[in-house]
Design an enzyme around this catalytic site. Structure first.
Site, PDB file in Angstrom:
ATOM      1  N   GLY A  20       0.791  -1.237   0.000  1.00 36.78           N
ATOM      2  CA  GLY A  20       0.000   0.000   0.000  1.00 36.78           C
ATOM      3  C   GLY A  20       0.817   1.276   0.000  1.00 36.78           C
ATOM      4  CB  SER A  21       4.228   2.261  -1.084  1.00 30.27           C
ATOM      5  OG  SER A  21       4.276   1.926  -2.443  1.00 30.27           O
ATOM      6  CG  ASN A  22       1.456   3.251  -5.618  1.00 28.24           C
ATOM      7  OD1 ASN A  22       1.854   4.251  -6.208  1.00 28.24           O
ATOM      8  ND2 ASN A  22       2.081   2.074  -5.689  1.00 28.24           N
ATOM      9  CG  MET A 124      -1.296  -8.027  -6.096  1.00 29.66           C
ATOM     10  SD  MET A 124      -0.623  -6.915  -7.362  1.00 29.66           S
ATOM     11  CE  MET A 124       0.529  -8.025  -8.159  1.00 29.66           C
ATOM     12  NE  ARG A 125      -7.809 -12.489  -4.829  1.00 32.95           N
ATOM     13  CZ  ARG A 125      -7.555 -13.791  -4.886  1.00 32.95           C
ATOM     14  NH1 ARG A 125      -7.839 -14.486  -5.981  1.00 32.95           N
ATOM     15  NH2 ARG A 125      -7.043 -14.409  -3.849  1.00 32.95           N
ATOM     16  CG  ASN A 141      -4.329  -1.440 -12.670  1.00 31.59           C
ATOM     17  OD1 ASN A 141      -4.158  -1.602 -11.456  1.00 31.59           O
ATOM     18  ND2 ASN A 141      -3.625  -2.096 -13.577  1.00 31.59           N
ATOM     19  CG  HIS A 143       1.083  -2.202 -15.594  1.00 31.66           C
ATOM     20  ND1 HIS A 143       0.815  -3.454 -15.069  1.00 31.66           N
ATOM     21  CD2 HIS A 143       2.087  -2.362 -16.480  1.00 31.66           C
ATOM     22  CE1 HIS A 143       1.629  -4.327 -15.637  1.00 31.66           C
ATOM     23  NE2 HIS A 143       2.397  -3.697 -16.493  1.00 31.66           N
TER      24      HIS A 143
HETATM   25  C1  GRF Z   1       2.809  -1.146  -7.778  1.00 28.97           C
HETATM   26  O1  GRF Z   1       4.069  -1.320  -8.359  1.00 28.97           O
HETATM   27  C2  GRF Z   1       1.741  -1.153  -8.833  1.00 28.97           C
HETATM   28  O2  GRF Z   1       2.161  -0.623 -10.047  1.00 28.97           O
HETATM   29  C3  GRF Z   1       1.442  -2.624  -8.987  1.00 28.97           C
HETATM   30  O3  GRF Z   1       1.515  -3.128  -7.663  1.00 28.97           O
HETATM   31  C4  GRF Z   1       2.446  -2.344  -6.918  1.00 28.97           C
HETATM   32  C5  GRF Z   1       1.763  -1.941  -5.639  1.00 28.97           C
HETATM   33  O4  GRF Z   1       2.646  -1.368  -4.713  1.00 28.97           O
HETATM   34  N1  GRF Z   1       0.165  -2.825  -9.627  1.00 28.97           N
HETATM   35  P1  GRF Z   1       2.105  -0.812  -3.332  1.00 28.97           P
HETATM   36  O5  GRF Z   1       1.298  -1.911  -2.652  1.00 28.97           O
HETATM   37  O6  GRF Z   1       1.274   0.404  -3.609  1.00 28.97           O
HETATM   38  O7  GRF Z   1       3.332  -0.466  -2.535  1.00 28.97           O
END
Ligand code: GRF
Length: 246
Positions: A20-22, A124-125, A141, A143
């Site tokens: 969940g860093s994003n 991831m699904r 999404n 990527h």
């Molecule tokens: C990211 O690299 C995103 O592009 C991919 O999964 C990763 C998620 O990273 N779909 P985080 O969980 O947000 O750290």
């Protein structure tokens, strides 16, 4: 902008399976904040005095992460949501008969939260058509490659091992395929001679943390136009977002 517009809230659900860093970047940069600042761009019908008065003021709705959803009960993303006091919902895959049943339950919870946008940030699904169709042009999404190159779950290493000299990050609308929806924005990253998969991954993640919040801001401000029928070209008005974008 009038007080009325500032009262508007743009509600976002974030789906995440992992660290969940994003999600954290979205919380830090967007949660509870206005979607933009007036940059002083002249608008038709605005006098100089009114223009000067508006510069620097908040524009667009306030962005709120209304719900964080995960399929993984111990995902760090859920802990990040808890710390930020954001409502959470967990849908472990094994609790459902099949993918459609699972995704329908998620869609119902997201609908009930009344969100304007669903963001897949490390979910991831593959989502079933029933989910995608429930939120037309409202699911995006992130990527870690320049689509359509290197789709799938191992993109950073795939691109590195292929030997590409430029890779990057893509934000796209989600359709029923795997990483196939229309591209909204991309940020390129050069692969340097001294790079390793790990150093490349660090650069990619830093770019993700810039690009995804920028795109959410633009969506909240209505600056992203979904493709016309028969096209896959998304039109984006960047309006001064200060990151390097192609
Ligand atoms: C990211 O690299 C995103 O592009 C991919 O999964 C990763 C998620 O990273 N779909 P985080 O969980 O947000 O750290």
């Amino acid at each position: 902008m009038g007080g009325e517009e500032r009262m508007n809230v743009f509600r976002v659900a974030v789906l995440a399976s992992g660290s969940g860093s994003n999600l954290q970047a979205i919380i830090d940069k967007l949660h509870g904040r206005p979607a933009g600042r007036d940059l002083g761009r002249p608008e038709p019908g605005r006098t100089d005095a009114r223009q000067a008065d508006a510069v620097g003021k908040d524009v667009g709705p306030t962005i709120e992460v209304a719900l964080v959803v995960s399929d993984v009960p111990d995902a760090l993303a859920l802990e990040r949501a808890r710390r930020a006091q954001i409502p959470r919902a967990v849908f472990p895959f094994k609790d459902y008969g099949d993918r459609e049943e699972h995704d329908l339950a998620m869609a119902e919870a997201i609908c009930a939260a009344g969100v304007d946008l669903v963001v897949l940030a490390g979910y991831m699904r593959l989502l079933s058509p029933v989910f995608v169709q429930a939120f037309p042009w409202r699911v995006i999404n992130l990527h870690p490659a320049l689509l359509p190159a290197f789709p799938g779950t191992n993109s950073i290493a795939d691109a590195f091992e292929y030997g590409v000299k430029v890779t990057g990050v893509t934000v796209h609308f989600v359709d029923e395929g795997l990483d196939t929806g229309p591209v909204i924005a991309q940020e390129p990253i050069r692969v340097e001679v001294e790079d390793t998969v790990d150093s490349l991954a660090r650069k990619i993640h830093a770019a993700e943390h810039r690009l995804l919040p920028a795109v959410i801001r633009l969506l909240a401000r209505g600056r992203v136009r979904a493709p016309l029928l028969g096209s896959r070209v998304v039109r984006v008005d960047w309006d001064g977002e200060d990151i390097w974008i192609v």
